[in-house]
Design a protein around this motif. Sequence first.
Motif, PDB file in Angstrom:
ATOM      1  N   ALA A 109       0.705  -1.321  -0.025  1.00 56.73           N
ATOM      2  CA  ALA A 109       0.074   0.081   0.192  1.00 56.73           C
ATOM      3  C   ALA A 109       0.979   1.215   0.114  1.00 56.73           C
ATOM      4  O   ALA A 109       2.220   1.108   0.237  1.00 56.73           O
ATOM      5  N   VAL A 110       0.437   2.334  -0.466  1.00 53.62           N
ATOM      6  CA  VAL A 110       1.171   3.689  -0.520  1.00 53.62           C
ATOM      7  C   VAL A 110       1.410   3.961   1.189  1.00 53.62           C
ATOM      8  O   VAL A 110       0.607   3.704   1.808  1.00 53.62           O
ATOM      9  N   GLN A 115      -0.783   9.289   1.809  1.00 54.76           N
ATOM     10  CA  GLN A 115      -1.929   8.652   1.445  1.00 54.76           C
ATOM     11  C   GLN A 115      -2.998   9.909   1.590  1.00 54.76           C
ATOM     12  O   GLN A 115      -2.818  10.782   2.303  1.00 54.76           O
ATOM     13  N   THR A 116      -3.983   9.724   0.642  1.00 54.55           N
ATOM     14  CA  THR A 116      -5.137  10.764   0.691  1.00 54.55           C
ATOM     15  C   THR A 116      -6.043  10.227   1.806  1.00 54.55           C
ATOM     16  O   THR A 116      -5.834   9.075   2.446  1.00 54.55           O
ATOM     17  N   GLU A 117      -6.959  11.076   2.484  1.00 58.72           N
ATOM     18  CA  GLU A 117      -7.971  10.536   3.316  1.00 58.72           C
ATOM     19  C   GLU A 117      -8.730   9.388   3.181  1.00 58.72           C
ATOM     20  O   GLU A 117      -8.961   8.564   3.797  1.00 58.72           O
ATOM     21  N   ALA A 145      -2.489  14.121  10.516  1.00 63.91           N
ATOM     22  CA  ALA A 145      -1.744  14.985  11.456  1.00 63.91           C
ATOM     23  C   ALA A 145      -0.218  14.892  10.829  1.00 63.91           C
ATOM     24  O   ALA A 145       0.453  15.660  11.060  1.00 63.91           O
ATOM     25  N   ARG A 146       0.148  13.457  10.949  1.00 63.22           N
ATOM     26  CA  ARG A 146       1.475  13.237  10.868  1.00 63.22           C
ATOM     27  C   ARG A 146       2.061  13.569   9.552  1.00 63.22           C
ATOM     28  O   ARG A 146       3.308  13.732   9.590  1.00 63.22           O
ATOM     29  N   GLN A 147       1.285  13.957   8.486  1.00 61.12           N
ATOM     30  CA  GLN A 147       1.469  14.303   7.404  1.00 61.12           C
ATOM     31  C   GLN A 147       2.010  15.669   7.204  1.00 61.12           C
ATOM     32  O   GLN A 147       2.892  16.255   6.424  1.00 61.12           O
ATOM     33  N   GLU A 148       1.501  16.532   8.406  1.00 67.36           N
ATOM     34  CA  GLU A 148       1.895  17.929   8.148  1.00 67.36           C
ATOM     35  C   GLU A 148       3.447  18.228   8.270  1.00 67.36           C
ATOM     36  O   GLU A 148       3.628  19.067   7.934  1.00 67.36           O
ATOM     37  N   ARG A 149       4.171  17.257   9.104  1.00 69.17           N
ATOM     38  CA  ARG A 149       5.538  17.510   9.387  1.00 69.17           C
ATOM     39  C   ARG A 149       6.195  17.455   7.924  1.00 69.17           C
ATOM     40  O   ARG A 149       7.392  18.107   7.501  1.00 69.17           O
ATOM     41  N   ALA A 182      -2.972  10.368  -8.241  1.00 70.62           N
ATOM     42  CA  ALA A 182      -2.732  11.841  -8.543  1.00 70.62           C
ATOM     43  C   ALA A 182      -1.973  12.462  -7.441  1.00 70.62           C
ATOM     44  O   ALA A 182      -1.004  13.166  -7.593  1.00 70.62           O
ATOM     45  N   ARG A 183      -2.435  12.047  -6.155  1.00 72.88           N
ATOM     46  CA  ARG A 183      -1.336  12.648  -5.096  1.00 72.88           C
ATOM     47  C   ARG A 183      -0.102  12.407  -5.165  1.00 72.88           C
ATOM     48  O   ARG A 183       0.761  13.184  -4.878  1.00 72.88           O
TER      49      ARG A 183
END
Length: 314
Positions: A109-110, A115-117, A145-149, A182-183
Amino acid sequence: MASEIDPSASMAALFGARLRRLRTSAGLTQAELGRTVHVVSTRITQIERASGHRPTRELARALDDALGAENLLVDLWPHVHRETFPDWSRAFMERSERAVAIGEYAAHAVPGLLQTEDYARALLRVGRSLKDEEQLEERLAARMARQERLGSPDGPALWVVLDEAVLMRPVGGAAVMRAQLARLLRTAAEPHITVQVLPFRQGEHRAMGGSLTVLTLPDGSEAAYTEGADSGQLVEEPGEVKAYAETYDLLRSHALPPDMSLDMIRTAMEGTHRAARVPSRSERRRLAQEQLQQPGGWQLRRGGPRAPRRRPRP
């Protein structure tokens, strides 16, 4: 008078106890605090009693600001949400939040950071350790939230190798998968993010059966993490980490170069995917050298590109 909650019971209980103490010190009722941060009073009650949904990062920040807590609640928030994940993943999450460079091989998996939501929700929903919809939303909020970093100025360099199977498996259905691909194309355009695809035609390799992550920490040390469907292992013994890092380097050297990888992701998104033509060793070397000559190119090590080591900030 409401019974006192034991702050030692869990991180959610500690968060609730601290919130209640801050609120009463400020002379506010639950209803008054709720109006200030634009939630109903029962939401404040749930948080203080560690019942119901855990607070989102945005709500923790709003509560912190409203009560002048000087980031106390914001700093507690990651620990609250980390509790919603199995024990074997928490140590890895803590180290990945400090890493200056992350190298991942994703077998199925990505990776969560990309990952998108909707894609993340579909994956989390089938987890065997998931208890209910409430925990699903908690885990989803924590993952997002972890993606924000990743987008912050001090975020890590990220190098991801995706098995071709990741592109072919329509997690969440066709529409969700197209949005996810696309992401990947958008994020791979970021200078600190590189995405490669390991095609089926490369055959067997050392990491078959699970995913692998190599973390570079601020002091230059490394840790490795292997994960299957229902378990994971954090490895910190230097000799073992070195072996996993060499395995990861081999995977990158066998994967398609970044430009060709993005072409494969694009054809998968457009529904025109065909089996990849694996370039020869000389073609891979030439393409890698061309990639390195571009601005921000990374150095080769052990035959494959390696994420840069960042010096710890003073």
